[in-house]
Write an enzyme that holds these catalytic residues in place. Structure first.
Site, PDB file in Angstrom:
ATOM      1  N   HIS A  41       5.048 -15.661 -22.381  1.00  0.00           N
ATOM      2  CA  HIS A  41       6.270 -16.374 -21.987  1.00  0.00           C
ATOM      3  C   HIS A  41       6.090 -17.865 -21.748  1.00  0.00           C
ATOM      4  CE1 HIS A  41       4.546 -16.070 -17.994  1.00  0.00           C
ATOM      5  NE2 HIS A  41       5.443 -16.931 -17.564  1.00  0.00           N
TER       6      HIS A  41
HETATM    7  N1  UDP Z   1       5.468  -8.865 -14.158  1.00  0.00           N
HETATM    8  C1  UDP Z   1       6.296  -7.771 -13.962  1.00  0.00           C
HETATM    9  N2  UDP Z   1       6.926  -7.240 -15.031  1.00  0.00           N
HETATM   10  C2  UDP Z   1       6.774  -7.716 -16.311  1.00  0.00           C
HETATM   11  C3  UDP Z   1       5.906  -8.814 -16.492  1.00  0.00           C
HETATM   12  C4  UDP Z   1       5.271  -9.388 -15.399  1.00  0.00           C
HETATM   13  O1  UDP Z   1       6.446  -7.292 -12.851  1.00  0.00           O
HETATM   14  O2  UDP Z   1       7.394  -7.189 -17.234  1.00  0.00           O
HETATM   15  C5  UDP Z   1       4.823  -9.448 -12.984  1.00  0.00           C
HETATM   16  C6  UDP Z   1       3.329  -9.543 -13.092  1.00  0.00           C
HETATM   17  O3  UDP Z   1       2.726  -8.337 -12.711  1.00  0.00           O
HETATM   18  C7  UDP Z   1       2.999 -10.684 -12.157  1.00  0.00           C
HETATM   19  C8  UDP Z   1       4.208 -11.573 -12.290  1.00  0.00           C
HETATM   20  O4  UDP Z   1       5.243 -10.790 -12.843  1.00  0.00           O
HETATM   21  O5  UDP Z   1       2.908 -10.239 -10.824  1.00  0.00           O
HETATM   22  C9  UDP Z   1       3.839 -12.703 -13.195  1.00  0.00           C
HETATM   23  O6  UDP Z   1       4.928 -13.388 -13.514  1.00  0.00           O
HETATM   24  P1  UDP Z   1       5.007 -14.306 -14.801  1.00  0.00           P
HETATM   25  O7  UDP Z   1       3.993 -13.866 -15.797  1.00  0.00           O
HETATM   26  O8  UDP Z   1       6.431 -14.312 -15.192  1.00  0.00           O
HETATM   27  O9  UDP Z   1       4.691 -15.744 -14.212  1.00  0.00           O
HETATM   28  P2  UDP Z   1       3.387 -16.597 -13.985  1.00  0.00           P
HETATM   29  O10 UDP Z   1       2.446 -15.801 -13.146  1.00  0.00           O
HETATM   30  O11 UDP Z   1       2.829 -16.945 -15.331  1.00  0.00           O
HETATM   31  O12 UDP Z   1       3.870 -17.803 -13.272  1.00  0.00           O
END
Ligand code: UDP
Length: 356
Positions: free
Chosen positions: A206
């Protein structure tokens, strides 16, 4: 009673906030939540509040679907208005999104102490909106909770140890969440039965640098398609990536599912063979659940995972991806190393906040 306003807006912030909210209740601090609306779909927002029993937001700003500048500006205005009414003793923000920066800026201008959870992280890539948000937020925060030694070192290198602020290494609140909710997930989630496979690689995509760059996205899709020939690749797809794929590409052969709730995500992490991701949080969760991770980025804020050979950075290069896949396929590692505080980060943070 001390009053803290928490600002959240994006999926990873709900997960981080859940751990702090529980500790605020344990330690008798009054918390009110502002939800900026950055993520608003039921499966990107509501499901986390329900499953993780996060208190219902006192304020919903409903700001989304506009450019970075417009979003941050509208949030700033909305949050400022609430802070003038609520007059909290502190404003807590998480990570590196537009909601983080808007919350911090609104509070700092009103001379309300800013508490930044997940401070000090750096990718050193100023083209990432997240890097801009986190650097600016750190600079106007009064209490900086760092998840790792590297985060503390980054701040020191930038001269923060000479400023009248508190820098505290408390560990990573995402490990608190992973440990606390793992058992509930085991009882409540049905995802492994639903996807119908028990041998798979879990992937998420993403980051803007991948979704908005057609060459990068194509290489990643090709790379995952190749891996899918050996072991099924399961991708809970972020809405941003789904929209771009739907407009520009034939939908790939690997298994695409809607974004899942946290319980389902935990079960996918627990049961997969390996993780491939450009997420920040998912890199660490791979480690929490004892899985190697291939990161679809050129840099990571979580350098300790790479230095300890749990994680490899491959950017969007499909050949490097294939190489890393065969390397990790036959590797076994000891994942018991304490890199993130083993589930005590929120408790430590709230002990400090109680004394502010
Ligand atoms: N996550 C979730 N469902 C999904 C994809 C990710 O619950 O379908 C959770 C994942 O386990 C983690 C968080 O969302 O705890 C991460 O978010 P994301 O990847 O959107 O953001 P980033 O960490 O890159 O800022």
């Amino acid at each position: 009673m001390k009053k803290i306003i928490t600002v959240v807006g994006a999926r990873p912030q709900f997960i981080k906030a859940a751990t702090l909210s529980r500790q605020f209740q344990v330690q008798g601090i009054d918390e009110k939540i502002i939800h900026t609306g950055q993520h608003f779909d039921a499966n990107m927002s509501d499901v986390f509040f329900q499953e993780m029993e996060i208190p219902k937001p006192a304020y919903q700003l409903d700001i989304h679907g506009v450019s970075h500048g417009a979003m941050t500006g509208r949030m700033l205005e909305g949050i400022e208005h609430i802070l003038q009414i609520e007059k909290p003793e502190g404003v807590m923000v998480f990570g590196d999104t537009n909601s983080t920066l808007a919350g911090a800026l609104a509070a700092a201008k009103l001379h309300i102490p800013v508490i930044h959870v997940e401070a000090g992280l750096r990718s050193f890539n100023m083209r990432m909106p997240e890097e801009i948000n986190r650097i600016l937020t750190d600079r106007i925060s009064n209490v900086l909770f760092c998840p790792t030694d590297t985060a503390v070192e980054n701040l020191k290198r930038e001269g923060y140890d000479t400023m009248p602020i508190q820098i505290i290494k408390n560990g990573d609140v995402m490990q608190d969440a992973a440990m606390y909710y793992a058992q509930k997930a085991q009882l409540k989630s049905d995802i492994i039965r639903k996807i119908g496979v028990n041998k798979f690689v879990l992937a998420t995509i993403h980051r803007q640098e991948n979704t908005d760059n057609p060459d990068n996205l194509k290489q990643i899709i090709d790379g995952l398609t190749e891996i899918n020939k050996h072991v099924q690749v399961v991708v809970p797809l972020h809405p941003r990536t789904r929209n771009i794929l739907a407009q520009n590409y034939r939908l790939p052969d690997f298994t695409i599912i809607d974004p899942v709730g946290y319980f389902d995500m935990i079960m996918l992490l627990k049961n997969c063979d390996m993780v491939i991701t450009d997420s920040g949080g998912v890199q660490k969760e791979a480690f929490f659940f004892g899985k190697h991770c291939i990161t679809l980025r050129e840099q990571t804020e979580w350098v300790e995972l790479v230095n300890n050979d749990y994680n490899r950075l491959v950017g969007s290069d499909k050949n490097l991806l294939a190489e890393a896949f065969s390397y990790f396929k036959s590797k076994t590692s000891d994942f018991s190393l304490d890199l993130y505080g083993k589930g005590k980060a929120a408790e430590k943070a709230v002990e400090v906040i109680a004394k502010l």
